[in-house]
Design an enzyme around this catalytic site. Structure first.
Site, PDB file in Angstrom:
ATOM      1  N   ARG A 133      31.827 -27.686 -44.312  1.00  0.00           N
ATOM      2  CA  ARG A 133      32.255 -28.912 -43.600  1.00  0.00           C
ATOM      3  C   ARG A 133      31.186 -30.010 -43.652  1.00  0.00           C
ATOM      4  O   ARG A 133      30.734 -30.496 -42.618  1.00  0.00           O
ATOM      5  CB  ARG A 133      32.649 -28.595 -42.169  1.00  0.00           C
ATOM      6  CG  ARG A 133      33.694 -27.498 -42.057  1.00  0.00           C
ATOM      7  CD  ARG A 133      34.215 -27.301 -40.671  1.00  0.00           C
ATOM      8  NE  ARG A 133      35.268 -28.239 -40.354  1.00  0.00           N
ATOM      9  CZ  ARG A 133      35.953 -28.236 -39.195  1.00  0.00           C
ATOM     10  NH1 ARG A 133      35.652 -27.354 -38.276  1.00  0.00           N
ATOM     11  NH2 ARG A 133      36.909 -29.115 -38.967  1.00  0.00           N
ATOM     12  N   LYS A 181      45.668 -32.261 -29.758  1.00  0.00           N
ATOM     13  CA  LYS A 181      44.201 -32.165 -29.643  1.00  0.00           C
ATOM     14  C   LYS A 181      43.518 -33.043 -30.677  1.00  0.00           C
ATOM     15  O   LYS A 181      42.649 -33.855 -30.365  1.00  0.00           O
ATOM     16  CB  LYS A 181      43.726 -30.728 -29.822  1.00  0.00           C
ATOM     17  CG  LYS A 181      42.193 -30.641 -29.990  1.00  0.00           C
ATOM     18  CD  LYS A 181      41.693 -29.350 -30.478  1.00  0.00           C
ATOM     19  CE  LYS A 181      41.877 -28.944 -31.862  1.00  0.00           C
ATOM     20  NZ  LYS A 181      40.762 -29.146 -32.801  1.00  0.00           N
ATOM     21  N   ASN A 182      43.906 -32.918 -31.925  1.00  0.00           N
ATOM     22  CA  ASN A 182      43.190 -33.631 -32.989  1.00  0.00           C
ATOM     23  C   ASN A 182      43.398 -35.129 -32.920  1.00  0.00           C
ATOM     24  O   ASN A 182      42.514 -35.909 -33.262  1.00  0.00           O
ATOM     25  CB  ASN A 182      43.588 -33.055 -34.352  1.00  0.00           C
ATOM     26  CG  ASN A 182      42.966 -31.687 -34.539  1.00  0.00           C
ATOM     27  OD1 ASN A 182      42.036 -31.314 -33.823  1.00  0.00           O
ATOM     28  ND2 ASN A 182      43.494 -30.920 -35.475  1.00  0.00           N
ATOM     29  N   ARG A 189      39.890 -24.001 -26.699  1.00  0.00           N
ATOM     30  CA  ARG A 189      39.532 -25.312 -27.241  1.00  0.00           C
ATOM     31  C   ARG A 189      40.746 -26.102 -27.696  1.00  0.00           C
ATOM     32  O   ARG A 189      40.724 -27.314 -27.774  1.00  0.00           O
ATOM     33  CB  ARG A 189      38.582 -25.146 -28.439  1.00  0.00           C
ATOM     34  CG  ARG A 189      37.204 -24.595 -28.093  1.00  0.00           C
ATOM     35  CD  ARG A 189      36.306 -24.623 -29.305  1.00  0.00           C
ATOM     36  NE  ARG A 189      36.491 -25.858 -30.047  1.00  0.00           N
ATOM     37  CZ  ARG A 189      36.533 -25.895 -31.387  1.00  0.00           C
ATOM     38  NH1 ARG A 189      36.412 -24.798 -32.089  1.00  0.00           N
ATOM     39  NH2 ARG A 189      36.728 -27.038 -32.005  1.00  0.00           N
ATOM     40  N   ASP A 191      45.809 -25.398 -40.556  1.00  0.00           N
ATOM     41  CA  ASP A 191      45.685 -24.972 -39.149  1.00  0.00           C
ATOM     42  C   ASP A 191      46.807 -24.036 -38.722  1.00  0.00           C
ATOM     43  O   ASP A 191      46.801 -23.544 -37.591  1.00  0.00           O
ATOM     44  CB  ASP A 191      45.658 -26.199 -38.226  1.00  0.00           C
ATOM     45  CG  ASP A 191      44.396 -27.022 -38.428  1.00  0.00           C
ATOM     46  OD1 ASP A 191      44.364 -28.169 -37.978  1.00  0.00           O
ATOM     47  OD2 ASP A 191      43.454 -26.512 -39.074  1.00  0.00           O
ATOM     48  N   CYS A 226      34.776 -25.429 -35.596  1.00  0.00           N
ATOM     49  CA  CYS A 226      35.098 -24.077 -36.093  1.00  0.00           C
ATOM     50  C   CYS A 226      34.289 -23.753 -37.340  1.00  0.00           C
ATOM     51  O   CYS A 226      34.166 -24.571 -38.241  1.00  0.00           O
ATOM     52  CB  CYS A 226      36.581 -23.980 -36.426  1.00  0.00           C
ATOM     53  SG  CYS A 226      37.642 -23.996 -34.988  1.00  0.00           S
TER      54      CYS A 226
HETATM   55  C1  EPZ Z   1      40.523 -32.012 -39.342  1.00  0.00           C
HETATM   56  O1  EPZ Z   1      39.216 -31.514 -39.623  1.00  0.00           O
HETATM   57  C2  EPZ Z   1      41.006 -31.183 -38.154  1.00  0.00           C
HETATM   58  N1  EPZ Z   1      40.084 -31.364 -37.053  1.00  0.00           N
HETATM   59  C3  EPZ Z   1      41.041 -29.712 -38.556  1.00  0.00           C
HETATM   60  O2  EPZ Z   1      41.602 -28.971 -37.474  1.00  0.00           O
HETATM   61  C4  EPZ Z   1      41.935 -29.535 -39.749  1.00  0.00           C
HETATM   62  O3  EPZ Z   1      41.869 -28.212 -40.177  1.00  0.00           O
HETATM   63  C5  EPZ Z   1      41.475 -30.454 -40.897  1.00  0.00           C
HETATM   64  O4  EPZ Z   1      41.402 -31.808 -40.453  1.00  0.00           O
HETATM   65  C6  EPZ Z   1      42.422 -30.392 -42.075  1.00  0.00           C
HETATM   66  O5  EPZ Z   1      43.708 -30.697 -41.708  1.00  0.00           O
HETATM   67  C7  EPZ Z   1      40.144 -32.490 -36.317  1.00  0.00           C
HETATM   68  O6  EPZ Z   1      40.941 -33.377 -36.521  1.00  0.00           O
HETATM   69  C8  EPZ Z   1      39.176 -32.594 -35.190  1.00  0.00           C
HETATM   70  P1  EPZ Z   1      38.677 -32.562 -43.404  1.00  0.00           P
HETATM   71  P2  EPZ Z   1      38.226 -32.309 -40.600  1.00  0.00           P
HETATM   72  O7  EPZ Z   1      37.559 -33.522 -43.342  1.00  0.00           O
HETATM   73  O8  EPZ Z   1      38.429 -33.760 -40.443  1.00  0.00           O
HETATM   74  C9  EPZ Z   1      35.835 -31.238 -46.970  1.00  0.00           C
HETATM   75  C10 EPZ Z   1      41.753 -27.296 -35.847  1.00  0.00           C
HETATM   76  O9  EPZ Z   1      41.921 -26.077 -35.930  1.00  0.00           O
HETATM   77  N2  EPZ Z   1      34.999 -32.420 -46.686  1.00  0.00           N
HETATM   78  O10 EPZ Z   1      40.023 -33.064 -43.785  1.00  0.00           O
HETATM   79  O11 EPZ Z   1      36.898 -31.754 -40.416  1.00  0.00           O
HETATM   80  C11 EPZ Z   1      35.742 -30.184 -45.874  1.00  0.00           C
HETATM   81  O12 EPZ Z   1      34.611 -29.384 -46.007  1.00  0.00           O
HETATM   82  C12 EPZ Z   1      40.792 -28.005 -36.803  1.00  0.00           C
HETATM   83  O13 EPZ Z   1      42.322 -28.009 -35.018  1.00  0.00           O
HETATM   84  C13 EPZ Z   1      33.919 -32.688 -47.499  1.00  0.00           C
HETATM   85  O14 EPZ Z   1      33.661 -31.954 -48.461  1.00  0.00           O
HETATM   86  O15 EPZ Z   1      38.817 -31.812 -42.007  1.00  0.00           O
HETATM   87  C14 EPZ Z   1      37.024 -29.411 -46.059  1.00  0.00           C
HETATM   88  O16 EPZ Z   1      36.869 -28.417 -47.011  1.00  0.00           O
HETATM   89  C15 EPZ Z   1      40.054 -27.065 -37.680  1.00  0.00           C
HETATM   90  N3  EPZ Z   1      33.147 -33.765 -47.214  1.00  0.00           N
HETATM   91  C16 EPZ Z   1      37.989 -30.485 -46.517  1.00  0.00           C
HETATM   92  O17 EPZ Z   1      37.203 -31.590 -46.952  1.00  0.00           O
HETATM   93  C17 EPZ Z   1      33.393 -34.592 -46.151  1.00  0.00           C
HETATM   94  O18 EPZ Z   1      32.656 -35.549 -45.920  1.00  0.00           O
HETATM   95  C18 EPZ Z   1      38.951 -30.948 -45.420  1.00  0.00           C
HETATM   96  O19 EPZ Z   1      38.226 -31.351 -44.330  1.00  0.00           O
HETATM   97  C19 EPZ Z   1      34.499 -34.309 -45.338  1.00  0.00           C
HETATM   98  C20 EPZ Z   1      35.291 -33.212 -45.621  1.00  0.00           C
END
Ligand code: EPZ
Length: 518
Positions: free
Chosen positions: A214, A115-116, A496, A401, A209
Site C-alpha cells: 500500500r 465507511k470509505n 472498524r 472488499d 489493513c
Molecule cells: C480503498 O483503499 C479502500 N479504503 C479499500 O477498502 C479498498 O480495498 C480499496 O480502495 C480498493 O477498492 C478506503 O477507501 C479507506 P487503492 P486505497 O489506492 O485507496 C496500489 C476496506 O476494507 N497503490 O485503490 O488504499 C495499492 O497498493 C478497505 O474497507 C499504489 O501502488 O486503495 C493497491 O495494490 C481495505 N500506489 C492498489 O493500488 C499508490 O500510491 C489499490 O489501492 C496508491 C495505491
C-alpha cells in the site's frame, strides 16, 4: 439461589472468565446461566469466591472463572480478605464474537452509511469554511479516528448519533497526529486539502489493513504535478507549494486507478489555481459521493464516474449539509451472509448497480435476487449452490472488499471455484482461518482454488482469529453456516467497518453473542 458472578449495570452483565471480567451481552440469545449461553457448575459458598468451570451446552469447558457469589459488588474487595483486586486483563482483551451456527436468517436489515465514503468526505471538510454537517455517518472506530485526526489539526467536531458537524475554520496545524494517521489508511487523505489550503503539509505514512504494501507513490507524483515539492522524511510525507503560495492546476495520469489517490488529488485540485485534468482515475461510487459533497460545497468537478476527471480550482469552498451514500460493501456482506446460510432476507437502502458484479455471480450460483426502489431481496433457499470464479478489479469490476466473504460462501458451494485477487498482493490471510472451519482451499500466490464441500458436509465451528476487517467478517459468515460454535477473536478489526454487526445479525435471527473484556 446462587448465581454466576453477575454484576448488573444499566446496560450489561459481567462474568469473570480466566480471572478477567467479560461483559455478557444480555440481549444475546439466552445468555443467562440457565440458557445454552454460559453455565456455572457447581454452586458456590455465599460471601466468598472460588474457581469454577464455565461452559456452554456445546462447549462444556470454556474456561475456569473466579466466581463471585451473588451479593458482592464487582471489584469491591469486600467480604473475605480486602486483599482481593480485580486480576489483570488477559493478554488479548480484544472482544470476541460467539456464533452458534446453523440458524436461517430472515427479515430486513437496514444498511448504514458508507465507511470509505465517510473517511474521504470528513477529510474534505478541511477544504470548507464554516460548518459542514454530514448525515448518515456510520458510528465506527475508523470514523471516530478520522474525526480525531481532524481534531488534532484544530477542527471542531460534534457527533450526534449518525450526524457529524465539522468546523475547520480554526485549523492551525498542517501536521495531524501521526499515531492516529498510522491507524487508518484514510488518515493520509488530509494531505490533499492541507496542501491545497495552506500550501504545505506534513503527514505520516498511513496505516490500515495489512493487505499489501500500500505505497503512496501515486499520491506523491500527483501532488508534484499540481506544483508541490514532496519528500518522504522519517516516515512522513513533507510537502509544500513550489511557488511558496499554493497549488497550481495541471495534468496527471494515475499509473493505477487508486481510490485514495484519486480522492486526495481531487480535493487538492479543488483548492489549486486553475484547471486540473486527472486521467485513469478510480470510478468507485465512493468517488462519486465525495465529488457530490465537494460540488455541494461550491467546487466545480466534471467527469466523475468516467476515467477522466476535470476540476476547476477555487480558493475556498463553503460548509454545507450532506448525506452519505449507503455502504455497498456492508450490503454485499449481508447478501453473502444470506447466501451462505441459504436464507432469504431484504436489505435497504441499496443501489444494485453498485453491486452488479456480485449479483451476477450469485444469480449464476442459483440465488434469486429482486429489487424494488431501494430495497433488494435475496432468496437462496436451495441447499446446493453452484460455485463460480471471480477476479477482483477496480470498479466496476468485482470488489476486493468482498473477496474474503465470497470465498467463505464458495467453500460451501458445489464444485471447484477460483478466486484471483488482483488489487492487493497480500489479501489471503483469512484462508488459513477458513480452513480451521473445514473449508478446503489451496492458495498459490494471489490465486485460491476453493473445493466446495462434499454433499451433506458442513463447516464446523472452532476458535478463529480475524487479522483484518474483511477477512475477519468472512469468518463471521463462515461461523453462521458452520455446525456448533465459532469463536471469532480480533473483533476490533471488524468494528472498524461494521456498525452494530451483531445486533443486525440478531435482528435477522442469527445466534451471535459479543463478549467484551472491560
Ligand atoms: C480503498 O483503499 C479502500 N479504503 C479499500 O477498502 C479498498 O480495498 C480499496 O480502495 C480498493 O477498492 C478506503 O477507501 C479507506 P487503492 P486505497 O489506492 O485507496 C496500489 C476496506 O476494507 N497503490 O485503490 O488504499 C495499492 O497498493 C478497505 O474497507 C499504489 O501502488 O486503495 C493497491 O495494490 C481495505 N500506489 C492498489 O493500488 C499508490 O500510491 C489499490 O489501492 C496508491 C495505491
Amino acid at each position: 439461589m446462587i448465581r454466576a458472578t453477575r454484576v448488573r449495570t444499566p446496560v450489561a452483565a459481567f462474568l469473570v472468565i480466566n480471572s478477567s471480567k467479560i461483559r455478557v451481552d444480555p440481549t444475546g440469545p439466552r445468555a443467562g446461566p440457565s440458557g445454552p449461553g454460559l453455565r456455572v457448575h457447581p454452586p458456590g459458598r455465599p460471601g466468598g469466591s472460588r474457581v469454577q468451570e464455565v461452559g456452554t451446552r456445546n462447549r462444556p469447558i470454556l474456561g475456569r472463572v473466579r466466581v463471585r457469589v451473588h451479593g458482592q459488588r464487582a471489584g469491591s474487595g469486600a467480604g473475605r480478605g480486602s486483599q482481593w483486586k480485580p486480576p489483570p486483563l488477559p493478554a488479548d482483551p480484544d472482544p470476541k464474537l460467539m456464533i452458534t451456527g446453523g440458524a436461517k436468517l430472515s427479515g430486513h436489515v437496514p444498511i448504514s452509511g458508507s465507511k470509505n465514503s465517510a473517511l474521504s468526505v470528513l477529510a474534505a471538510t478541511l477544504c470548507c469554511s464554516g460548518s459542514s454537517k454530514l448525515t448518515n455517518v456510520p458510528n465506527l472506530s475508523d470514523t471516530r479516528t478520522m474525526a480525531s485526526i481532524l481534531g488534532s489539526l484544530g477542527a471542531q467536531i460534534e457527533f450526534s448519533g449518525n450526524d457529524v458537524i465539522v468546523n475547520s475554520d480554526r485549523v492551525g496545524s498542517v501536521e495531524p497526529d501521526a499515531a492516529l494517521v498510522g491507524d487508518i489508511r484514510g488518515g493520509f487523505f488530509v494531505v490533499g486539502p492541507l496542501l491545497g489550503r495552506f500550501g504545505e503539509a506534513v503527514v505520516a505514512l498511513p496505516g490500515g489493513c495489512d493487505i499489501g504494501a500500500r505505497p503512496v507513490d501515486i499520491y506523491i507524483r500527483g501532488l508534484r504535478a499540481l506544483g508541490a515539492v514532496v519528500e518522504v522524511r522519517e516516515n512522513k510525507v513533507v510537502a509544500h507549494a513550489a511557488n511558496g503560495k499554493g497549488l497550481v492546476g495541471g495534468k496527471f495520469r494515475l499509473d493505477y486507478p487508486s481510490v485514495g489517490a484519486t480522492e486526495t488529488l481531487m480535493m487538492a485540485a479543488c483548492l489549486a489555481e486553475g484547471k486540473t485534468l486527472l486521467s485513469n482515475v478510480a470510478r468507485e461510487p465512493e468517488i462519486y459521493d465525495l465529488a457530490c459533497f465537494l460540488m455541494k460545497s461550491g467546487a466545480q468537478v466534471e467527469g466523475v464516474g468516467s476515467d477522466k476527471i476535470c476540476i476547476y480550482g477555487n480558493n475556498r469552498l463553503h460548509g454545507t449539509e450532506y448525506g452519505l451514500m449507503p455502504d455497498r460493501i456492508e450490503t454485499g456482506t449481508f447478501i453473502l451472509a444470506a447466501a451462505i446460510t441459504r436464507s432469504s432476507i431484504s436489505l435497504s437502502p441499496v443501489f444494485p448497480n453498485w453491486l452488479s458484479s456480485l449479483i451476477d455471480k450469485l444469480l449464476y450460483a442459483g440465488c434469486k435476487i429482486t429489487h424494488n426502489h431501494d430495497t433488494l431481496e435475496l432468496s437462496s433457499s436451495k441447499e446446493e449452490l453452484r460455485g463460480f470464479d471471480i477476479r477482483t478489479l477496480p470498479y466496476p469490476g468485482f470488489p476486493t472488499d468482498l473477496q474474503p466473504q465470497t470465498m467463505a460462501l464458495l467453500s460451501t458451494c458445489n464444485g471447484l471455484s477460483i478466486v484471483q485477487e488482483s488489487v492487493f498482493e497480500n489479501r489471503m490471510t483469512h484462508v488459513k482461518e477458513l480452513e480451521k472451519l473445514g473449508a478446503k482451499i489451496q492458495v498459490c500466490g494471489s490465486t485460491a482454488l476453493i473445493y466446495g464441500l462434499e454433499k451433506g458436509n458442513k463447516l464446523s465451528g472452532t476458535r478463529v482469529v480475524a487479522a483484518d476487517l474483511r477477512g475477519g467478517v468472512s469468518l463471521v459468515l463462515a461461523g453462521l453456516a458452520a455446525e456448533g460454535i465459532t469463536e471469532v477473536n480480533g473483533l476490533s478489526h471488524i468494528d472498524r467497518g461494521y456498525e452494530n454487526l451483531e445486533t443486525k445479525l440478531r435482528l435477522l435471527g442469527a445466534r451471535v453473542e459479543r463478549l467484551d473484556f472491560v
